[in-house]
Design a protein around this motif. Structure first.
Motif, short mmCIF file in Angstrom:
data_model
loop_
_atom_site.label_atom_id
_atom_site.label_comp_id
_atom_site.label_asym_id
_atom_site.label_seq_id
_atom_site.Cartn_x
_atom_site.Cartn_y
_atom_site.Cartn_z
N GLN A 6 -31.44 -36.92 2.44
CA GLN A 6 -30.19 -36.17 2.55
C GLN A 6 -29.90 -35.79 4.01
O GLN A 6 -28.75 -35.75 4.44
CB GLN A 6 -30.26 -34.91 1.69
CG GLN A 6 -29.00 -34.06 1.66
CD GLN A 6 -27.85 -34.75 0.98
OE1 GLN A 6 -28.03 -35.52 0.04
NE2 GLN A 6 -26.63 -34.49 1.45
N ALA A 56 -29.78 -29.53 4.17
CA ALA A 56 -30.03 -30.53 3.13
C ALA A 56 -30.91 -29.94 2.03
O ALA A 56 -30.65 -30.13 0.84
CB ALA A 56 -30.70 -31.76 3.75
N LEU A 110 -29.91 -29.31 -1.96
CA LEU A 110 -30.65 -29.97 -3.04
C LEU A 110 -31.37 -28.96 -3.94
O LEU A 110 -31.41 -29.14 -5.16
CB LEU A 110 -31.65 -30.96 -2.45
CG LEU A 110 -31.04 -32.18 -1.76
CD1 LEU A 110 -32.11 -32.99 -1.04
CD2 LEU A 110 -30.30 -33.06 -2.77
#
Length: 216
Positions: A39, A18, A22
């Motif tokens: 996320q 995640a 990102l």
């Protein structure tokens, strides 16, 4: 591994994935721990418990990258191609292509910046991330020395450090500059390592069964 340990390892990987996604999409500075938690479908406290800070997550990304890529290179080193030049091409591809499976160029930049901001240096970062690669270059060169492709008097440690220096130079130049392509970086690394070893190759053994051609 117990069920609890498996769950912990899976959650660790989910947070890493995640964060990498990102960081690559929005940038390191624009991504918060809360964004990463959302996320990864975990509570922000879980992320803090696992990594402490965003800098800790970056370190986790580096460690996971090293662990996963090391296994691939070890598999290659057990049975490299018969052709020396082909082996160099394949090994460089493992170094460069696979460096961007989990980590894109933006994340690599942040990893470098984070290392230096913690009071480290490029040399410290090199030791953390690529120090083992010198030994892996040495293993490959030793294989081809045993096969008779490299002279027996070649200092493999020095040769490996020089090859790693070439790879480092073009890798970090690609990471830190906006121009240039990964294909061009690989091509330069391969060509320059091949040039490096060219004068160290074992000359072919003379064919003792050959006879001179009679003059006309």
């Amino acid at each position: 591994m117990t069920l609890r340990e498996k769950q912990k390892a899976r959650r660790y990987r989910e947070i890493i994935n995640a964060a990498a996604m990102l960081f690559g999409k929005h940038g390191y500075s624009n991504t918060t721990i809360e964004d990463i938690a959302e996320q990864a479908f975990v509570a922000p406290g879980t992320v803090y418990n696992y990594f402490g800070t965003k800098d800790g997550i970056l370190q986790g990304i580096v460690e996971m990258h090293i662990t996963e890529r090391r296994a691939e290179r070890r598999s290659f080193l057990k049975a490299p191609p018969a052709d020396f030049d082909e082996a160099i091409v394949v090994f460089v591809s493992l170094l460069i292509d696979r460096a961007f499976v989990l980590v894109n160029r933006e994340i690599w930049r942040q990893i470098l910046a984070s290392s230096i901001s913690r009071g480290g240096s490029p040399e410290d970062f090199h030791d953390d991330v690529t120090g083992a690669l010198v030994n892996q270059f040495e293993r490959m060169f030793k294989t081809f020395q045993k096969r008779g492709c490299l002279r027996a008097d070649v200092d493999l440690k020095h040769l490996s450090e020089a090859a790693m220096g070439i790879a480092d130079f073009h890798f970090y130049r690609y990471v830190c500059q906006d121009n240039g392509s990964i294909t061009d970086a690989k091509l330069r690394i391969v060509r320059q390592i091949q040039m490096l070893v060219e004068g160290l190759r074992q000359p072919p053994s003379p064919n003792i069964s050959a006879r001179p051609t009679p003059e006309a």
